[in-house]
Write a protein that holds these residues in place. Structure first.
Motif, PDB file in Angstrom:
ATOM      1  N   LEU A  51       0.815  -1.222   0.000  1.00 51.57           N
ATOM      2  CA  LEU A  51       0.000   0.000   0.000  1.00 51.57           C
ATOM      3  C   LEU A  51       0.847   1.269   0.000  1.00 51.57           C
ATOM      4  N   MET A  52       2.166   1.128  -0.121  1.00 53.50           N
ATOM      5  CA  MET A  52       2.980   2.321   0.046  1.00 53.50           C
ATOM      6  C   MET A  52       3.467   2.953  -1.259  1.00 53.50           C
ATOM      7  N   ASN A  53       4.178   2.223  -2.086  1.00 55.53           N
ATOM      8  CA  ASN A  53       4.718   2.829  -3.310  1.00 55.53           C
ATOM      9  C   ASN A  53       3.762   2.561  -4.472  1.00 55.53           C
ATOM     10  N   LEU A  54       2.563   3.126  -4.321  1.00 59.16           N
ATOM     11  CA  LEU A  54       1.458   2.773  -5.212  1.00 59.16           C
ATOM     12  C   LEU A  54       1.718   3.131  -6.668  1.00 59.16           C
ATOM     13  N   ASN A  55       2.410   4.267  -6.896  1.00 61.84           N
ATOM     14  CA  ASN A  55       2.583   4.760  -8.262  1.00 61.84           C
ATOM     15  C   ASN A  55       3.845   4.231  -8.933  1.00 61.84           C
ATOM     16  N   VAL A  56       4.689   3.531  -8.195  1.00 61.23           N
ATOM     17  CA  VAL A  56       5.949   3.045  -8.761  1.00 61.23           C
ATOM     18  C   VAL A  56       5.676   1.764  -9.557  1.00 61.23           C
ATOM     19  N   PRO A  57       6.105   1.704 -10.820  1.00 63.96           N
ATOM     20  CA  PRO A  57       5.847   0.497 -11.622  1.00 63.96           C
ATOM     21  C   PRO A  57       6.409  -0.758 -10.949  1.00 63.96           C
ATOM     22  N   THR A  58       5.782  -1.893 -11.249  1.00 64.18           N
ATOM     23  CA  THR A  58       6.184  -3.149 -10.610  1.00 64.18           C
ATOM     24  C   THR A  58       7.628  -3.521 -10.959  1.00 64.18           C
ATOM     25  N   GLU A  59       8.124  -3.081 -12.126  1.00 61.53           N
ATOM     26  CA  GLU A  59       9.500  -3.456 -12.486  1.00 61.53           C
ATOM     27  C   GLU A  59      10.525  -2.859 -11.516  1.00 61.53           C
ATOM     28  N   PHE A  60      10.128  -1.809 -10.778  1.00 60.10           N
ATOM     29  CA  PHE A  60      11.030  -1.245  -9.762  1.00 60.10           C
ATOM     30  C   PHE A  60      10.628  -1.702  -8.352  1.00 60.10           C
ATOM     31  N   GLY A  61       9.649  -2.573  -8.276  1.00 61.87           N
ATOM     32  CA  GLY A  61       9.240  -3.085  -6.969  1.00 61.87           C
ATOM     33  C   GLY A  61       8.075  -2.350  -6.341  1.00 61.87           C
ATOM     34  N   GLY A  62       7.427  -1.478  -7.101  1.00 62.48           N
ATOM     35  CA  GLY A  62       6.256  -0.785  -6.569  1.00 62.48           C
ATOM     36  C   GLY A  62       4.983  -1.534  -6.920  1.00 62.48           C
ATOM     37  N   SER A  63       3.843  -0.846  -6.721  1.00 59.77           N
ATOM     38  CA  SER A  63       2.568  -1.511  -6.960  1.00 59.77           C
ATOM     39  C   SER A  63       2.028  -1.263  -8.363  1.00 59.77           C
ATOM     40  N   GLY A  64       2.561  -0.245  -9.038  1.00 60.21           N
ATOM     41  CA  GLY A  64       2.220  -0.020 -10.446  1.00 60.21           C
ATOM     42  C   GLY A  64       0.754   0.232 -10.714  1.00 60.21           C
ATOM     43  N   LEU A  65       0.130   1.072  -9.892  1.00 59.04           N
ATOM     44  CA  LEU A  65      -1.307   1.291 -10.056  1.00 59.04           C
ATOM     45  C   LEU A  65      -1.612   2.523 -10.887  1.00 59.04           C
ATOM     46  N   ALA A  90       3.167   9.638   1.128  1.00 58.11           N
ATOM     47  CA  ALA A  90       4.229  10.631   0.888  1.00 58.11           C
ATOM     48  C   ALA A  90       5.290  10.087  -0.066  1.00 58.11           C
ATOM     49  N   ASN A  91       5.507   8.775  -0.051  1.00 57.93           N
ATOM     50  CA  ASN A  91       6.470   8.200  -0.989  1.00 57.93           C
ATOM     51  C   ASN A  91       6.049   8.434  -2.432  1.00 57.93           C
ATOM     52  N   CYS A  92       4.745   8.360  -2.703  1.00 55.56           N
ATOM     53  CA  CYS A  92       4.257   8.565  -4.074  1.00 55.56           C
ATOM     54  C   CYS A  92       4.695   9.938  -4.572  1.00 55.56           C
ATOM     55  N   LEU A  93       4.540  10.947  -3.700  1.00 52.93           N
ATOM     56  CA  LEU A  93       4.927  12.308  -4.062  1.00 52.93           C
ATOM     57  C   LEU A  93       6.440  12.416  -4.231  1.00 52.93           C
ATOM     58  N   LEU A 120      11.116   5.256   3.698  1.00 56.71           N
ATOM     59  CA  LEU A 120      10.321   6.449   3.425  1.00 56.71           C
ATOM     60  C   LEU A 120      11.161   7.460   2.658  1.00 56.71           C
ATOM     61  N   ALA A 121      10.476   8.227   1.808  1.00 59.22           N
ATOM     62  CA  ALA A 121      11.139   9.293   1.051  1.00 59.22           C
ATOM     63  C   ALA A 121      10.360  10.587   1.250  1.00 59.22           C
ATOM     64  N   SER A 122      11.038  11.718   1.092  1.00 63.89           N
ATOM     65  CA  SER A 122      10.382  13.016   1.273  1.00 63.89           C
ATOM     66  C   SER A 122      10.606  13.913   0.065  1.00 63.89           C
ATOM     67  N   PHE A 123       9.563  14.646  -0.255  1.00 65.85           N
ATOM     68  CA  PHE A 123       9.572  15.595  -1.367  1.00 65.85           C
ATOM     69  C   PHE A 123       9.931  16.965  -0.794  1.00 65.85           C
ATOM     70  N   CYS A 124      11.091  17.491  -1.150  1.00 62.89           N
ATOM     71  CA  CYS A 124      11.590  18.729  -0.536  1.00 62.89           C
ATOM     72  C   CYS A 124      11.514  19.887  -1.515  1.00 62.89           C
ATOM     73  N   LEU A 125      10.348  20.547  -1.524  1.00 61.08           N
ATOM     74  CA  LEU A 125      10.157  21.702  -2.398  1.00 61.08           C
ATOM     75  C   LEU A 125       9.975  22.973  -1.564  1.00 61.08           C
ATOM     76  N   ARG A 237       4.865  19.078 -12.879  1.00 62.59           N
ATOM     77  CA  ARG A 237       4.315  17.838 -13.463  1.00 62.59           C
ATOM     78  C   ARG A 237       4.066  16.799 -12.368  1.00 62.59           C
ATOM     79  N   THR A 238       4.947  16.799 -11.373  1.00 64.36           N
ATOM     80  CA  THR A 238       4.756  15.880 -10.246  1.00 64.36           C
ATOM     81  C   THR A 238       3.442  16.191  -9.532  1.00 64.36           C
ATOM     82  N   LEU A 239       3.236  17.482  -9.234  1.00 64.81           N
ATOM     83  CA  LEU A 239       2.025  17.865  -8.501  1.00 64.81           C
ATOM     84  C   LEU A 239       0.769  17.633  -9.337  1.00 64.81           C
ATOM     85  N   ASP A 240       0.895  17.710 -10.661  1.00 67.88           N
ATOM     86  CA  ASP A 240      -0.246  17.380 -11.526  1.00 67.88           C
ATOM     87  C   ASP A 240      -0.699  15.935 -11.298  1.00 67.88           C
ATOM     88  N   GLN A 241       0.277  15.060 -10.994  1.00 65.47           N
ATOM     89  CA  GLN A 241      -0.041  13.647 -10.777  1.00 65.47           C
ATOM     90  C   GLN A 241      -0.598  13.407  -9.377  1.00 65.47           C
TER      91      GLN A 241
END
Lengths: 382, 263
Positions: A51-65, A90-93, A120-125, A237-241
């Protein structure tokens, strides 16, 4: 999607998230809110279940949703606890800039090891002197040897004290304004990275937020995302997603508020009958339900547009703005229906109002969203 | 090792079931069915044995109608079962004990296994008869109410516990056989997101109702005749009081004089 029905896969994802939210998150929501505890064991479980890296494609070990899948899950999680949801997504962002701007080599190098364990990863803007005005970034990235040296301070950074990876936006030349902004991937282990103390927040108290100070942090050129000056566009573009899931998060808060208000209205009696039989309360409940429904549909429509690969800036801004304001109003009405009890911390609805407030502010304040909406809108009339 | 685990879809715990207008059955329209709790423990136990003994294959089997049968099998596949079989039930009435046992025995003969696991009872009828009846039908040893099924040190022998009157009995169990589970060694796991998506694409074997052995001529079947709701609760009475002591006194008086709970 035009018929608004979900596939069996989507229904089962939603079911799974609902179960997780109600059995793992909700029972701890009040305690984490009261004590501002960061429930790492829940986040770890969320990672284990995918349930965490939802947007990361499965080829990188995410859920690829897809965007819509993510929204279905986020709404359910937020029903359990908005603060925990913010930390879970927050990881998705934070990882989206790597997905949008990284080379395949960078994507594998950063994401494969990251997604392989609970991290965990953080988006630093955002910076102390400017959030929505991302062009005014003062964190500097100075050319140094074969790479860069990053110095500056970021603030309101979700999960920062617990993160192992940061995506950082810095300027190579402040005179260039937004054309100088450049994105980097910086590991927590790099010398000079200093996350600050947890902020004391009004809501989302199960989430962790702090400053991050970068003190002459050496970053190799290979860890820059895209070219110099491409960082601002990458952030946008990130925030658009990721804006659309905030609409879903707000919808989850609103649905929880509506459910509490509805069942309370049937139980609480005044003047010899349940307050749900008083028209004043019925009208409130009807308006609340209408807002929840509209929030969900706007969110789904924006997500479906993203999934079709179309420009979704307008739709996602509309969804985020509407749903976040609806969530605040619905939570407010839920408190009103609960009367004095709603104002008490013993009841769950006052937390929903505090949690809803943030959705009007983060991932681009609603004032900025309206600028975006108006700009996109006026393009159509030009 | 081959393990067959029998799973039953039951109405979700919070469901408010109502009889149909004629009172002949429960109205399941719009009711969500989920994997029965004890069967969830049976699946968990099967998966734990699979992890302990590499090469073990776990097949989930259910007997019932569509779509709840497929749904409950998808849940079992998402949790980690390797294969799934749906024994189709004739639509119209809920299967009774002997129909169920006949169907599960047919699946057991089609997919022979060393171990047949299931919950000690289903969460809807709570009859608890299928494990014993199935063992009898298959001519195998059977037991019910088992806890913490495991291999002994040699990995040749299965052991389980049974709680009786505050004591724990440890048993050895010969395979092949049928075991009704009360509880697995762990809490049942949750399905991972990726496995849920994958389970949607896995095949489900189907045994059509027509392939089931015909009902044996016997003394007839036991079926529920009429479903009714329990009488509605009458209104609660609120006690007006000035202090906790006052409330207690008034409550005792009402219990004694009006409800006549004690003299």
């Amino acid at each position: 999607m035009p018929d608004f029905s979900l596939t069996e896969e989507q229904s089962s994802l939603r079911e799974m998230a609902r179960k997780f939210a109600r059995s793992e998150m909700l029972p701890h929501a009040a305690e984490c809110d009261r004590t501002a505890r960061f429930p790492e064991e829940i986040y770890r479980k969320a990672w284990e279940l995918g349930l965490m890296n939802l947007n990361v494609p499965t080829e990188f070990g995410g859920s690829g949703l897809s965007a819509l899948d993510i929204c279905l899950i986020v709404e359910e999680l937020a029903y359990g606890c908005a603060g925990m949801t913010t930390s879970i997504i927050a990881n998705c962002l934070a990882l989206e800039p790597i997905l949008l701007g990284g080379t395949p080599e960078q994507q594998h190098r950063f994401l494969d090891p990251f997604c392989a364990s609970y991290q965990l990863a953080s988006f630093c803007l955002t910076e102390p002197a400017g959030g929505s005005d991302a062009g005014a970034i003062t964190t500097r990235a100075i050319r140094h040897g074969s790479g860069y040296q990053i110095t500056g301070e970021k603030c309101f950074i979700t999960n920062a004290p617990h993160a192992s990876l940061y995506t950082v936006f810095a300027t190579v030349d402040p005179k260039l304004q937004h054309r100088g902004i450049t994105a980097f991937v910086v590991p927590r282990s790099a010398a000079g990275v200093q996350p600050g103390k947890d902020e004391e927040k009004m809501g989302h108290r199960a989430s962790s937020t702090s400053t991050v100070r970068f003190e002459e942090v050496e970053v190799p050129e290979a860890d820059r995302l895209g070219a110099e000056g491409e960082g601002f566009a990458l952030a946008m573009r990130t925030l658009d997603q990721t804006r659309t899931p905030i609409g879903a998060l707000a919808t989850g808060i609103a649905q929880a508020a509506l459910d509490h208000a509805g069942s309370y209205a049937l139980k609480r009696r005044t003047f010899g009958k349940p307050i749900a039989e008083h028209q004043a309360i019925q009208i409130k409940l009807a308006d609340m339900a209408t807002k929840v429904h509209a929030s969900r549909l706007l969110t789904w429509a924006a997500a479906a547009r993203i999934d079709r690969g179309e420009a979704a800036t307008l739709d996602s801004s509309i969804a985020k703005t509407y749903a976040s304001e609806a969530a605040f109003q619905v939570a407010d009405d839920a408190i009103q229906i609960h009367g004095g009890y709603g104002y008490m911390k013993e009841y769950p609805v006052e937390k929903l109002l505090r949690d809803a407030k943030l959705t009007q502010i983060y991932e681009g304040s609603n004032e900025i969203q309206r600028i975006v909406i108006a700009r996109e809108l006026l393009k159509q009339y030009a | 090792m081959q393990i067959l685990v029998f799973v039953k879809p039951v109405p979700e715990a919070e469901t408010r079931l109502r009889p149909t207008a004629d009172g002949r059955r429960l109205d399941t329209d719009g009711v969500k069915f989920v994997l029965s709790g004890y069967d969830e423990s049976a699946v968990e136990q099967a998966l734990l044995l699979k992890e302990a003994l590499p090469g073990t294959q776990v097949r989930a089997v259910t007997f019932g109608t569509s779509p709840r049968s497929e749904e409950v099998l998808r849940s079992a596949l998402a949790l980690g079962c390797d294969a799934a079989t749906w024994v189709e039930a004739p639509t119209g009435s809920e299967p009774e004990l002997r129909e169920t046992v006949r169907a599960l025995a047919a699946a057991s003969r089609k997919f022979p296994a060393e171990l047949y696991l299931l919950g000690q009872q289903s969460l809807d009828t709570e009859a608890g008869m299928v494990p014993t009846a199935l063992a009898a039908a298959l001519g195998l040893p059977g037991t019910n109410g088992a806890v913490n099924l495991r291999f002994d040190g040699s990995r040749q022998l299965l052991c389980f516990d049974r709680e009786r009157g505050g004591e724990i009995e440890s048993w050895e169990f010969p395979v092949p056989g049928v075991i009704g589970l009360k509880q697995a060694a762990n809490d049942p796991r949750a399905a991972k997101l990726q496995n849920i998506l994958k389970s949607r694409k896995l095949p489900i074997d189907r045994i059509p109702a027509s392939e089931l052995p015909a009902a044996v001529a016997d003394a007839g079947t036991v079926r529920p005749a009429l479903f009714t709701l329990p009488p509605a609760r009458t209104g609660a009475k609120l006690i007006e009081y000035t202090s906790p002591e006052d409330a207690a006194h008034k409550l005792v008086r009402i219990l004694r004089e009006e409800a006549k709970v004690f003299p």
